[in-house]
Design a protein around this motif. Structure first.
Motif, PDB file in Angstrom:
ATOM      1  N   LYS A 109      14.388  -4.666  41.558  1.00 38.09           N
ATOM      2  CA  LYS A 109      13.960  -5.316  40.322  1.00 38.09           C
ATOM      3  C   LYS A 109      12.676  -6.119  40.515  1.00 38.09           C
ATOM      4  O   LYS A 109      12.610  -7.317  40.252  1.00 38.09           O
ATOM      5  CB  LYS A 109      15.073  -6.210  39.779  1.00 38.09           C
ATOM      6  CG  LYS A 109      16.312  -5.428  39.362  1.00 38.09           C
ATOM      7  CD  LYS A 109      17.364  -6.318  38.747  1.00 38.09           C
ATOM      8  CE  LYS A 109      18.580  -5.506  38.310  1.00 38.09           C
ATOM      9  NZ  LYS A 109      19.646  -6.328  37.715  1.00 38.09           N
ATOM     10  N   SER A 110      11.660  -5.432  40.990  1.00 32.68           N
ATOM     11  CA  SER A 110      10.351  -6.054  41.160  1.00 32.68           C
ATOM     12  C   SER A 110       9.789  -6.433  39.794  1.00 32.68           C
ATOM     13  O   SER A 110      10.085  -5.798  38.778  1.00 32.68           O
ATOM     14  CB  SER A 110       9.392  -5.075  41.856  1.00 32.68           C
ATOM     15  OG  SER A 110       9.923  -4.636  43.089  1.00 32.68           O
ATOM     16  N   ASP A 111       8.955  -7.465  39.774  1.00 33.19           N
ATOM     17  CA  ASP A 111       8.287  -7.851  38.527  1.00 33.19           C
ATOM     18  C   ASP A 111       7.220  -6.832  38.156  1.00 33.19           C
ATOM     19  O   ASP A 111       6.901  -6.646  36.977  1.00 33.19           O
ATOM     20  CB  ASP A 111       7.656  -9.237  38.674  1.00 33.19           C
ATOM     21  CG  ASP A 111       8.706 -10.319  38.879  1.00 33.19           C
ATOM     22  OD1 ASP A 111       9.481 -10.552  37.935  1.00 33.19           O
ATOM     23  OD2 ASP A 111       8.756 -10.902  39.971  1.00 33.19           O
ATOM     24  N   LEU A 112       6.677  -6.173  39.171  1.00 27.14           N
ATOM     25  CA  LEU A 112       5.653  -5.143  38.969  1.00 27.14           C
ATOM     26  C   LEU A 112       5.578  -4.325  40.245  1.00 27.14           C
ATOM     27  O   LEU A 112       5.803  -4.845  41.342  1.00 27.14           O
ATOM     28  CB  LEU A 112       4.302  -5.796  38.656  1.00 27.14           C
ATOM     29  CG  LEU A 112       3.079  -4.883  38.478  1.00 27.14           C
ATOM     30  CD1 LEU A 112       2.192  -5.403  37.341  1.00 27.14           C
ATOM     31  CD2 LEU A 112       2.253  -4.808  39.755  1.00 27.14           C
ATOM     32  N   ILE A 113       5.250  -3.040  40.102  1.00 26.31           N
ATOM     33  CA  ILE A 113       5.096  -2.181  41.280  1.00 26.31           C
ATOM     34  C   ILE A 113       3.733  -1.497  41.230  1.00 26.31           C
ATOM     35  O   ILE A 113       3.328  -0.984  40.186  1.00 26.31           O
ATOM     36  CB  ILE A 113       6.195  -1.115  41.375  1.00 26.31           C
ATOM     37  CG1 ILE A 113       7.583  -1.749  41.276  1.00 26.31           C
ATOM     38  CG2 ILE A 113       6.084  -0.341  42.690  1.00 26.31           C
ATOM     39  CD1 ILE A 113       8.727  -0.753  41.259  1.00 26.31           C
ATOM     40  N   LEU A 114       3.051  -1.491  42.360  1.00 26.84           N
ATOM     41  CA  LEU A 114       1.776  -0.782  42.503  1.00 26.84           C
ATOM     42  C   LEU A 114       2.032   0.565  43.168  1.00 26.84           C
ATOM     43  O   LEU A 114       2.618   0.632  44.251  1.00 26.84           O
ATOM     44  CB  LEU A 114       0.805  -1.602  43.357  1.00 26.84           C
ATOM     45  CG  LEU A 114      -0.488  -0.890  43.794  1.00 26.84           C
ATOM     46  CD1 LEU A 114      -1.383  -0.615  42.591  1.00 26.84           C
ATOM     47  CD2 LEU A 114      -1.229  -1.709  44.843  1.00 26.84           C
ATOM     48  N   GLY A 115       1.598   1.649  42.531  1.00 25.56           N
ATOM     49  CA  GLY A 115       1.682   2.982  43.117  1.00 25.56           C
ATOM     50  C   GLY A 115       0.300   3.435  43.546  1.00 25.56           C
ATOM     51  O   GLY A 115      -0.609   3.516  42.724  1.00 25.56           O
ATOM     52  N   ILE A 116       0.126   3.695  44.828  1.00 29.10           N
ATOM     53  CA  ILE A 116      -1.181   4.092  45.355  1.00 29.10           C
ATOM     54  C   ILE A 116      -1.202   5.590  45.614  1.00 29.10           C
ATOM     55  O   ILE A 116      -0.486   6.080  46.482  1.00 29.10           O
ATOM     56  CB  ILE A 116      -1.517   3.320  46.644  1.00 29.10           C
ATOM     57  CG1 ILE A 116      -1.419   1.813  46.408  1.00 29.10           C
ATOM     58  CG2 ILE A 116      -2.908   3.678  47.134  1.00 29.10           C
ATOM     59  CD1 ILE A 116      -1.680   0.967  47.650  1.00 29.10           C
ATOM     60  N   ALA A 117      -2.000   6.309  44.858  1.00 25.19           N
ATOM     61  CA  ALA A 117      -2.162   7.766  44.895  1.00 25.19           C
ATOM     62  C   ALA A 117      -1.125   8.449  43.997  1.00 25.19           C
ATOM     63  O   ALA A 117      -0.056   7.891  43.708  1.00 25.19           O
ATOM     64  CB  ALA A 117      -2.101   8.327  46.314  1.00 25.19           C
ATOM     65  N   THR A 118      -1.451   9.641  43.556  1.00 21.88           N
ATOM     66  CA  THR A 118      -0.647  10.362  42.566  1.00 21.88           C
ATOM     67  C   THR A 118       0.820  10.556  42.957  1.00 21.88           C
ATOM     68  O   THR A 118       1.713  10.275  42.155  1.00 21.88           O
ATOM     69  CB  THR A 118      -1.295  11.727  42.242  1.00 21.88           C
ATOM     70  OG1 THR A 118      -2.638  11.513  41.799  1.00 21.88           O
ATOM     71  CG2 THR A 118      -0.523  12.451  41.153  1.00 21.88           C
ATOM     72  N   PRO A 119       1.124  11.034  44.191  1.00 27.21           N
ATOM     73  CA  PRO A 119       2.541  11.236  44.533  1.00 27.21           C
ATOM     74  C   PRO A 119       3.364   9.950  44.457  1.00 27.21           C
ATOM     75  O   PRO A 119       4.511   9.971  44.007  1.00 27.21           O
ATOM     76  CB  PRO A 119       2.477  11.763  45.972  1.00 27.21           C
ATOM     77  CG  PRO A 119       1.125  12.379  46.086  1.00 27.21           C
ATOM     78  CD  PRO A 119       0.226  11.501  45.269  1.00 27.21           C
ATOM     79  N   SER A 120       2.779   8.840  44.880  1.00 30.63           N
ATOM     80  CA  SER A 120       3.486   7.555  44.822  1.00 30.63           C
ATOM     81  C   SER A 120       3.746   7.156  43.377  1.00 30.63           C
ATOM     82  O   SER A 120       4.850   6.714  43.021  1.00 30.63           O
ATOM     83  CB  SER A 120       2.660   6.460  45.506  1.00 30.63           C
ATOM     84  OG  SER A 120       2.365   6.794  46.833  1.00 30.63           O
ATOM     85  N   ALA A 121       2.724   7.298  42.548  1.00 28.01           N
ATOM     86  CA  ALA A 121       2.845   6.935  41.139  1.00 28.01           C
ATOM     87  C   ALA A 121       3.920   7.772  40.448  1.00 28.01           C
ATOM     88  O   ALA A 121       4.740   7.260  39.676  1.00 28.01           O
ATOM     89  CB  ALA A 121       1.500   7.115  40.440  1.00 28.01           C
ATOM     90  N   GLN A 122       3.943   9.072  40.727  1.00 32.95           N
ATOM     91  CA  GLN A 122       4.932   9.957  40.104  1.00 32.95           C
ATOM     92  C   GLN A 122       6.347   9.642  40.572  1.00 32.95           C
ATOM     93  O   GLN A 122       7.287   9.668  39.776  1.00 32.95           O
ATOM     94  CB  GLN A 122       4.584  11.412  40.415  1.00 32.95           C
ATOM     95  CG  GLN A 122       3.331  11.909  39.703  1.00 32.95           C
ATOM     96  CD  GLN A 122       2.931  13.309  40.122  1.00 32.95           C
ATOM     97  OE1 GLN A 122       3.032  13.670  41.300  1.00 32.95           O
ATOM     98  NE2 GLN A 122       2.469  14.101  39.172  1.00 32.95           N
ATOM     99  N   ALA A 123       6.501   9.337  41.855  1.00 27.33           N
ATOM    100  CA  ALA A 123       7.819   9.008  42.385  1.00 27.33           C
ATOM    101  C   ALA A 123       8.376   7.753  41.723  1.00 27.33           C
ATOM    102  O   ALA A 123       9.555   7.693  41.361  1.00 27.33           O
ATOM    103  CB  ALA A 123       7.748   8.814  43.898  1.00 27.33           C
ATOM    104  N   LEU A 124       7.528   6.752  41.527  1.00 29.56           N
ATOM    105  CA  LEU A 124       7.951   5.508  40.882  1.00 29.56           C
ATOM    106  C   LEU A 124       8.291   5.727  39.414  1.00 29.56           C
ATOM    107  O   LEU A 124       9.302   5.222  38.912  1.00 29.56           O
ATOM    108  CB  LEU A 124       6.844   4.457  41.004  1.00 29.56           C
ATOM    109  CG  LEU A 124       6.610   3.874  42.399  1.00 29.56           C
ATOM    110  CD1 LEU A 124       5.320   3.066  42.422  1.00 29.56           C
ATOM    111  CD2 LEU A 124       7.789   2.999  42.830  1.00 29.56           C
TER     112      LEU A 124
END
Length: 322
Positions: free
Chosen positions: A94-109
């Motif tokens: 339950k993070s207040d915000l999550i940073l996804g770095i690069a496309t695969p990370s962003a899609q996984a989140l």
């Protein structure tokens, strides 16, 4: 007796005031939990992460000294199973915000949560990656910054350094969506400017050295887009390019620093800082990602790796912005 009662009342009131002040101080102190998910360690993505943390810490310190930011950094080391489990872990905390770095990370989140705010960076096209409905109004819990550079100008820059009419070599990983998009742009530019291409796809860092050896003597120079696999292999690229006396133009400045000859493009450290400013608006100003337009890099600049340029016989002072 009356004096004693008055004294007790005075002490009690003072104690209550102290408790009230103590509670007020405690309530003004706040911690924010920010998760970070990165697909693989390499210069560009590391720079984006560092820029993000530096700028977010700066913004918080300047405006809200009582707020502490706790970071939970996860790096999948290029492994998809790691990526999925780490995305699950970050969303469950339950993070207040999550940073996804690069496309695969962003899609996984994005697959793991539709409620936690997600900001992304080093993603070439958020819409084609299924992260937003459109750039102007994302309409999802995701927004952030794109790292799509001026591909046409980068290829043009490479042509100013080539010394013969052989095709331009292009090296990329076909399993990365961002790379496939950029290769389409390279092909379009080449068609419009009558350029011949020799395009080679690699699927692992182990393939890079042999692919470069295969291009040596057959191409006049090499173009490499912003590609995570290739970014992780830039030292190998630099070594092979120097041996073959081939100019290499890359999609990002960090890639050129690690093994290229030059580029006209984005700086990932700056891009990370730009992303942090968006995160601040979500965390502090309570903006919603679905209403925040996706941003592109505010700055582009020419970078020349002077040592690599000299090593292949190119005068670095003669390399100009395209």
């Amino acid at each position: 007796m009356k004096k004693t009662l008055i004294g007790l009342l005075t002490i009690t009131m003072a104690a209550l005031l102290l408790v009230g002040c103590s509670n007020k101080t405690a309530s003004s102190d706040k911690s924010l939990n920010v998760g970070i998910l990165q697909i693989v360690p390499h210069g560009s993505l590391d720079a984006a992460r560092k820029g993000f943390k530096e700028q977010l810490n700066k913004e918080i310190k300047q405006n809200h000294k009582s707020i502490k930011v706790n970071y939970n950094y996860q790096n999948a080391q290029g492994d998809q199973s790691n990526l999925n489990s780490m995305a699950q872990q970050l969303t469950q905390k339950k993070s207040d915000l999550i940073l996804g770095i690069a496309t695969p990370s962003a899609q996984a989140l994005a697959k793991k949560t539709k409620t936690t705010p997600i900001v992304v960076t080093a993603v070439t096209n958020l819409e084609s990656a299924g992260l937003v409905k459109n750039d102007k109004k994302p309409g999802t819990n995701v927004t952030g910054t794109k790292d799509l550079g001026p591909v046409d100008k980068q290829v043009k820059l490479l042509t100013t350094m080539t010394k013969n009419d052989k095709p331009i070599g292009v090296l990329y990983n076909s399993s990365e969506e961002n790379s496939v998009l950029q290769i389409k742009m390279v092909k379009k530019y080449a068609k419009n400017h009558n350029l011949k291409l020799n395009i080679v796809s690699v699927t692992s860092t182990n393939d890079v050295a042999s692919a470069l050896s295969g291009l040596a003597g057959k191409v006049s120079g090499i173009y490499i887009p912003t590609d995570n696999l290739m970014a992780s292999s830039m030292k190998t690229v630099g070594k092979k390019a120097r041996e073959a006396k081939l100019p290499v133009v890359t999609g990002s400045i960090e890639m050129a620093e690690d093994g290229g000859t030059a580029t006209y493009g984005i700086n990932y450290h700056d891009l990370g800082k730009q992303t942090a400013k968006m995160a601040y608006k979500i965390l502090i100003d309570k903006k919603k990602p679905q209403d925040m337009p996706v941003e592109t890099s505010h700055t582009l600049r020419l970078y020349v790796n002077k040592a690599n340029a000299k090593a292949i016989g190119v005068n670095p002072d003669q390399i100009q912005k395209p």
